[in-house]
Every structure is written in C-alpha cells, then in structure tokens.
Design a protein around this motif. Structure first.
Motif, PDB file in Angstrom:
ATOM      1  N   ARG A 535       0.818  -1.216   0.000  1.00  0.00           N
ATOM      2  CA  ARG A 535       0.000   0.000   0.000  1.00  0.00           C
ATOM      3  C   ARG A 535       0.848   1.261   0.000  1.00  0.00           C
ATOM      4  NH1 ARG A 535      -2.407   3.749   3.353  1.00  0.00           N
ATOM      5  NH2 ARG A 535      -4.589   4.247   2.841  1.00  0.00           N
ATOM      6  N   GLU A 536       1.865   1.272   0.842  1.00  0.00           N
ATOM      7  CA  GLU A 536       2.668   2.492   1.002  1.00  0.00           C
ATOM      8  C   GLU A 536       3.319   2.912  -0.314  1.00  0.00           C
ATOM      9  OE1 GLU A 536       6.427   4.158   3.667  1.00  0.00           O
ATOM     10  OE2 GLU A 536       5.335   2.367   4.295  1.00  0.00           O
ATOM     11  N   GLN A 537       3.896   1.934  -1.027  1.00  0.00           N
ATOM     12  CA  GLN A 537       4.580   2.301  -2.262  1.00  0.00           C
ATOM     13  C   GLN A 537       3.586   2.659  -3.371  1.00  0.00           C
ATOM     14  OE1 GLN A 537       7.561  -0.422  -3.630  1.00  0.00           O
ATOM     15  NE2 GLN A 537       8.052   0.780  -5.453  1.00  0.00           N
ATOM     16  N   ILE A 538       2.518   1.854  -3.530  1.00  0.00           N
ATOM     17  CA  ILE A 538       1.568   2.119  -4.616  1.00  0.00           C
ATOM     18  C   ILE A 538       0.806   3.421  -4.370  1.00  0.00           C
ATOM     19  CG2 ILE A 538      -0.502   1.296  -5.796  1.00  0.00           C
ATOM     20  CD1 ILE A 538       0.473  -1.562  -5.348  1.00  0.00           C
ATOM     21  N   LEU A 539       0.155   3.518  -3.202  1.00  0.00           N
ATOM     22  CA  LEU A 539      -0.626   4.720  -2.935  1.00  0.00           C
ATOM     23  C   LEU A 539       0.264   5.939  -2.705  1.00  0.00           C
ATOM     24  CD1 LEU A 539      -3.637   3.527  -0.744  1.00  0.00           C
ATOM     25  CD2 LEU A 539      -3.495   3.890  -3.194  1.00  0.00           C
ATOM     26  N   GLY A 540       1.424   5.727  -2.083  1.00  0.00           N
ATOM     27  CA  GLY A 540       2.355   6.843  -1.881  1.00  0.00           C
ATOM     28  C   GLY A 540       2.763   7.465  -3.206  1.00  0.00           C
ATOM     29  N   ASN A 541       3.114   6.618  -4.166  1.00  0.00           N
ATOM     30  CA  ASN A 541       3.500   7.126  -5.487  1.00  0.00           C
ATOM     31  C   ASN A 541       2.322   7.781  -6.198  1.00  0.00           C
ATOM     32  OD1 ASN A 541       5.883   5.793  -4.834  1.00  0.00           O
ATOM     33  ND2 ASN A 541       6.250   5.143  -6.923  1.00  0.00           N
ATOM     34  N   LEU A 542       1.138   7.176  -6.058  1.00  0.00           N
ATOM     35  CA  LEU A 542      -0.040   7.751  -6.714  1.00  0.00           C
ATOM     36  C   LEU A 542      -0.407   9.114  -6.137  1.00  0.00           C
ATOM     37  CD1 LEU A 542      -2.489   4.749  -7.276  1.00  0.00           C
ATOM     38  CD2 LEU A 542      -1.069   5.922  -8.948  1.00  0.00           C
ATOM     39  N   ILE A 543      -0.285   9.258  -4.815  1.00  0.00           N
ATOM     40  CA  ILE A 543      -0.586  10.551  -4.189  1.00  0.00           C
ATOM     41  C   ILE A 543       0.362  11.629  -4.712  1.00  0.00           C
ATOM     42  CG2 ILE A 543      -0.527  11.809  -2.002  1.00  0.00           C
ATOM     43  CD1 ILE A 543      -1.471   9.159  -0.667  1.00  0.00           C
ATOM     44  N   GLN A 544       1.659  11.283  -4.765  1.00  0.00           N
ATOM     45  CA  GLN A 544       2.630  12.267  -5.277  1.00  0.00           C
ATOM     46  C   GLN A 544       2.370  12.579  -6.753  1.00  0.00           C
ATOM     47  OE1 GLN A 544       6.887  11.837  -4.036  1.00  0.00           O
ATOM     48  NE2 GLN A 544       6.157   9.953  -3.035  1.00  0.00           N
ATOM     49  N   ALA A 545       2.049  11.546  -7.528  1.00  0.00           N
ATOM     50  CA  ALA A 545       1.765  11.757  -8.950  1.00  0.00           C
ATOM     51  C   ALA A 545       0.521  12.627  -9.121  1.00  0.00           C
ATOM     52  CB  ALA A 545       1.573  10.417  -9.653  1.00  0.00           C
ATOM     53  N   TYR A 546      -0.483  12.369  -8.283  1.00  0.00           N
ATOM     54  CA  TYR A 546      -1.714  13.165  -8.347  1.00  0.00           C
ATOM     55  C   TYR A 546      -1.409  14.639  -8.071  1.00  0.00           C
ATOM     56  CZ  TYR A 546      -6.033  15.280  -6.692  1.00  0.00           C
ATOM     57  OH  TYR A 546      -7.091  16.139  -6.504  1.00  0.00           O
ATOM     58  N   ARG A 547      -0.576  14.911  -7.080  1.00  0.00           N
ATOM     59  CA  ARG A 547      -0.236  16.305  -6.749  1.00  0.00           C
ATOM     60  C   ARG A 547       0.495  16.995  -7.886  1.00  0.00           C
ATOM     61  NH1 ARG A 547       1.514  14.732  -0.568  1.00  0.00           N
ATOM     62  NH2 ARG A 547      -0.605  14.791   0.312  1.00  0.00           N
TER      63      ARG A 547
END
Length: 620
Positions: A535-547
């Motif tokens: 979760r941390e890597q997938i959602l973490g990367n997606l959150i940063q990409a979204y920003r």
C-alpha cells in the motif's frame, strides 16, 4: 456399425488450433513438416469402434468422429497413450484442452498444405476409398484409417463447429421415460435453426426438475467454470453430481438479487416460457430457473408447483454450432435476456470464436444486426471488439503477470461484484489502442517504446490494488485512474512515479497465503494481503503523482481560460452585421470592459515575467 469417416472441416479445425505441435505436454514434435507432409497422427480419445482404447458405449458415432473426441499426437505419444490405465479419457481431454487453449493459431499456409494434401488424396483415390496406416510418413488422410467422403467446404469459407454433440444415452433414456404432457399451451415455436421463420411447432412437456442438468457452457458462469478448472487442474465432467452441485453454487452467487427476483416471479406468476433442453436433459436456457425451482420446492414444503419444469426437447444429433447459436439468441442478443455480466459475455464470445463461430457470425445471427450494410456492420464488429475482446486480451495479460492464467474470478466474482476490475480493463484497453499503439499520441506524451512494458506492469499492479481511495485526493476508483492515464503520463514527474510501481513484487511469499490453521486463503484475501503489504509504495507514489498533475492543472488553467476567451472572440457567429441596432451601445460598453481587462492581464503577466527574469531562476 463401422467407424464413420472424419469430416474435412473437423480435420481443418484440428490443424488450425494445433500450434503445429503434438498435444502431449512439453512435446515439440511437429505435426506437419515444412514440405506439407503430415508426420503426426489424428487420434480418437474415445475409440471409434468396439474393442478400441477408451471405447464409450454411451456415446454415438457422430460424437466419436467430432472435433471434441480427436487429438493430434506424434507417433510416439500416440502409441504411449494407448495405455488406457495410465491415460484415461479425462487425462487426454485435459491434454487437448490445455494444448488448444490460448494463442493457438498456426500459419494459414500450414493448414492449407495439410488440407491440399488431404484433398489430393481424395481426388486421387476417389470418394469412399480406404486409406490405411502404412509405415513411414504419410500425407493427411493416410493417418485417419477411415472412409473418405466429399463433404469439404472451401478453405476460404468461415470455419464452423461441426458434428453432433456427445449424447449421454443413459440420461437421454431417463428424459424420454419421465417426460409428461405439458399444461396449456402445449405447443410453441422456438428460435432454433430456421424454425421461427418457418413457424415449426414443437411440443412442450413437463419433466421433474431433478432429471434436468445444468450446462457447464452456460455463459452466465463462464468465468467461474474456467477459473475453477484452471485452479484445480481438472476438466469438469458435466453429468457428475459433484459438478452439478458446483454449477448450482456458481449460479447462486452470480447474481443473488436477480435470483430472488426470479423466485418471487415463479411464486406469483408460475413458469411463463418453456426452457429448452438437449435430448439428454442439459439446459440451454432456464439454468437459473431450475436452481430457483429446486430451492422453492424445499422452502415451500415440497409444493408440487415447483417440482416440474416446462421444457422443449431438442432432437438427437443437434450440433454444437446449433446449440451455441441457440444460446446466443436466447441469452446474449440485446433484444432478449441480456443479463450476462461483461466478463462472462466476453469469454462466451471468445469461446464461440475458438470453436469457429466467429464474432461476425454471432452478430449476423442477431436480428438487430442481420440486415445492416457493410460499413455500419463493420462499426458494430469494431465496437464489440472494443467492449469485449480487447479488454479480455488485457485481462489475460494481467492474469499472466500474476501467474493466474485462466483465473477470471479474480477479476470479477459476478454481476453484483462492485469491486470488480472488468471496467478498468475496458478503459485500459482503450488507452492501449488509442495511445500505446499510436505513435503520434506516444510522441505527444513523450512515452518511449521501452517504457510501454513497464507502464503496463505498473498499471496492472494498480488495478490489482483496486482500492485507491485516499482522503484529500481525487484519484478516484481504479477505472477512474485508468481513464486519467494520459494526464499522469503526460507529466514527466508523475510518469516517473507511476513507472516506479513496476518495482512492487508480483506476489507475496507462499507461507503468507495460508491462515493460522494452514488453510489456503481465497484469491481475494490474498489480493487484500498483497495490497496491504504494498500500500505504502503504490498509494504513496499515486498521491505524489496526483499532486504533480493537480499542480500542473492549476498552472495550466489561466492559459486555458485565456485561450477559451480568445476562441469566443474569434467565433464565426460573432458577426456585427447580425447584431440588432438596439445592442450597439451595450456591445461598445462590453468591448471597453474587455479591452480594459485584457490590458490589466497583460500588465500583470508582463510584471510577473519581469520578476522571473530578474530572479534568474526557472519556475517549475
């Protein structure tokens, strides 16, 4: 009775799906060599004659010469599989199934060579001549050991499902002995072959529900059946009681709301339309009705209203093509009961295609498309491929990525599976065809050829994670994210973060796939555990990409507004001659405000540019 000759159409299909290799697992011996000489052998799974290997007394001669009962083997493995104790029917069926599934195509040239050699033998020896196996290599036809007859359709014709389906004679006798005259109406016309147009009348009879059988090929549970067979490494025998119980469970969980609705309808209105069954009792339609009647019979204290089922019985000798067309008309065509969930429909369409019932033929059999002109019909074919077959190809690649080939229940568990991934594959297949297979679009997004595989791997892992909800972001559901892929990949920083997800492992360790009692977890539970671990890597990367893309959108918005304003001022309809004279004063007032606002914006942008230059920095 002596064995019937094999049909060239069946032989053609055998070679077409053979990969030009022996069907014995891991054997790479070719069937047709580069000279067009057949060095493999066409073998019966169940013997064609009494005394042969695996001869089945309950079968019939049409089935014995059908595609389903034939397998292509090299000479060595033909001899080896004559050991019926080591190679029973079920094992050879499994060899055939595994060998012919998936990407089975071989070159048209190899098939044509084989058929040409076969026809050459017919023309040379004449119809009805006997070809016996001889020593050495032989051309197609000499391997058959059968009477050859002229029933060949041109190589350019569309392939089709040939031969009568296998009939269980024990069950056929059971149906014949237990059918009773139906209640009014006693006659009906069904959409079978040309009977609807010809107004051919058939009898409606009643049969105790317990004598009827669920069909394994029921399109509504296609994903469940294929997944179960793949997971358990077996081929389900349709008539077995254990298989019947399994099929019933698949139907129960497929769409509980619809099942309850059907039960209420049966209580209030009874059976309105008869089901259609094969001569040995397998339901072409009415599978859910049988399930509902069985449950109601128990729930209502053996109420006789729910004991019998009204049916029409098909004749012995109906081909698989006849039955596939009938199910297509009864269940899949849009004017009928089109309740099949998207994944199951895609699997059914593709299964029909593999049996020779092409997508074009399936659509032409539908009255909604039958009389369409070529251009309009081609558009419908393209739409069906886009909606069903292309997403299914993506789903297959997804399953292969996680070593789950054929396990379609991990994509969706039924019509009411709100967390199903099927929509994501529809959207992703559109992205593949519209962007990843379009060089111009790839150039616009600055996607390199060597990035395509990593993009797909990352997207598949995001689809497997499925739950992407994060407070404070608008990432959306997994299919929403897939639709926004061009935005993410068009931003260089966001793309780097998406590509980094490829480094997430494809699976969890085997020891973590069991619960505390050592019982293997369900595939969904394994997915949940995999998703939690990563979760941390997938959602973490997606959150940063979204920003990154959100900030980009905020930066792009002023320029987009200016472009929109200019487009409106340049609009073709902005013609002063068309303006009424009473609007002149109001128009001049608006133009003055536009000029003043434009001048203010110009000064503001120019000032910002001056500050940027004076700082000597690049604003990002």
């Amino acid at each position: 009775m002596s064995r019937l000759p094999l049909k060239p159409t069946v032989i053609k299909r055998l070679f077409a799906v053979s990969k030009n290799e022996c069907a014995y697992p891991s054997c790479k011996n070719v069937i047709v060599d580069k000279f067009g000489t057949v060095i493999g052998e066409i073998c019966h799974i169940e013997a064609a004659e009494v005394g042969g290997e695996r001869y089945n007394h309950d079968s019939n001669d049409e089935y014995r010469r059908s595609f389903d009962n034939l397998i292509l083997l090299c000479s060595n493995h033909h001899k080896k599989t004559n050991n019926v104790h080591e190679y029973p029917t079920e094992k050879l069926k499994k060899f055939k199934f595994e060998h012919e599934r998936g990407d089975y195509s071989i070159s048209d040239n190899i098939v044509k060579q084989a058929i040409d050699k076969y026809m050459e033998q017919i023309n040379t020896n004449g119809s009805g001549s006997q070809f016996n196996n001889q020593a050495g290599t032989q051309n197609i036809g000499t391997q058959i050991g059968s009477q050859i007859i002229h029933n060949y359709s041109s190589l350019n014709d569309k392939p089709f499902i040939d031969g009568a389906r296998k009939v269980n004679n024990t069950l056929k006798t059971l149906i014949s002995n237990n059918k009773k005259t139906g209640s009014q109406p006693e006659k009906t016309v069904i959409d079978f072959k040309n009977e609807l147009q010809d107004k051919t009348v058939r009898d409606i009879v009643t049969i105790d529900v317990k004598f009827l059988k669920f069909r394994k090929e029921n399109g509504r549970i296609k994903a469940d059946v294929e997944s179960y067979e793949k997971t358990n490494d077996i081929i389900l025998e349709e008539a077995d009681d254990s298989t019947q119980s399994l099929l019933k469970n698949f139907l129960i969980k497929n769409d509980p709301e619809k099942n309850d609705e059907l039960k209420r309808s049966l209580i209030q209105k009874g059976q309105r339309e008869p089901a259609i069954i094969t001569c040995d009792g397998f339901l072409i339609n009415g599978n859910r009705r049988k399930m509902a009647l069985e449950e109601l019979f128990i729930e209502r204290n053996q109420d006789p209203r729910f004991q019998m089922m009204r049916v029409v019985i098909l004749d012995d000798g109906s081909t698989e093509l006849d039955i596939q067309k009938l199910e297509n008309r009864l269940q899949l065509q849009s004017e009928g009961k089109s309740e099949y969930q998207g994944l199951n429909r895609a699997l059914t369409i593709r299964a029909n295609e593999k049996k020779g019932f092409t997508l074009e033929a399936q659509l032409k059999d539908d009255p909604n498309y039958h009389d369409m002109g070529p251009r309009e019909f081609n558009k419908v074919v393209a739409d069906f491929k886009k909606k069903y077959l292309l997403p299914l190809e993506c789903a297959d690649r997804y399953l292969a990525t996680f070593d789950r080939i054929g396990m379609y229940n991990t994509i969706s568990e039924g019509a009411n599976d709100k967390e199903g991934r099927w929509q994501a594959f529809i959207d992703y297949s559109g992205f593949v065809s519209g962007t990843l297979q379009n060089k111009s679009k790839m150039n616009d997004l600055k996607i390199k050829e060597n990035e395509v595989g990593n993009i797909e791997n990352a997207v598949f892992k995001i689809i497997r994670k499925r739950s992407l909800s994060v407070k404070g972001t608008d990432i959306g559901k997994v299919h929403d994210f897939v639709r926004k892929l061009p935005k993410y990949l068009g931003n260089e920083e966001a793309k780097k973060l998406i590509l980094d997800i490829k480094n997430v492992p494809e699976d969890i360790p085997e020891e973590l796939k069991n619960d505390k009692d050592g019982i293997k977890l369900s595939d969904r539970d394994i997915d949940e555990k995999w998703g939690a671990d990563n979760r941390e890597q997938i959602l973490g990367n997606l959150i940063q990409a979204y920003r990154h893309i959100h900030n980009q959108e905020e930066r792009d918005k002023p320029l987009e507004l200016l472009e929109d304003a200019l487009k409106k001022l340049q609009h073709d309809n902005l013609k002063i001659d068309n303006m009424g004279t009473t609007y002149y004063e109001k128009a001049l007032e608006l133009i003055k405000k536009i000029v003043e606002k434009a001048d203010d914006i110009y000064k503001e942008v120019d000032h910002a540019r001056y500050k940027y230059k004076s700082l000597g920095k690049t604003k990002k």
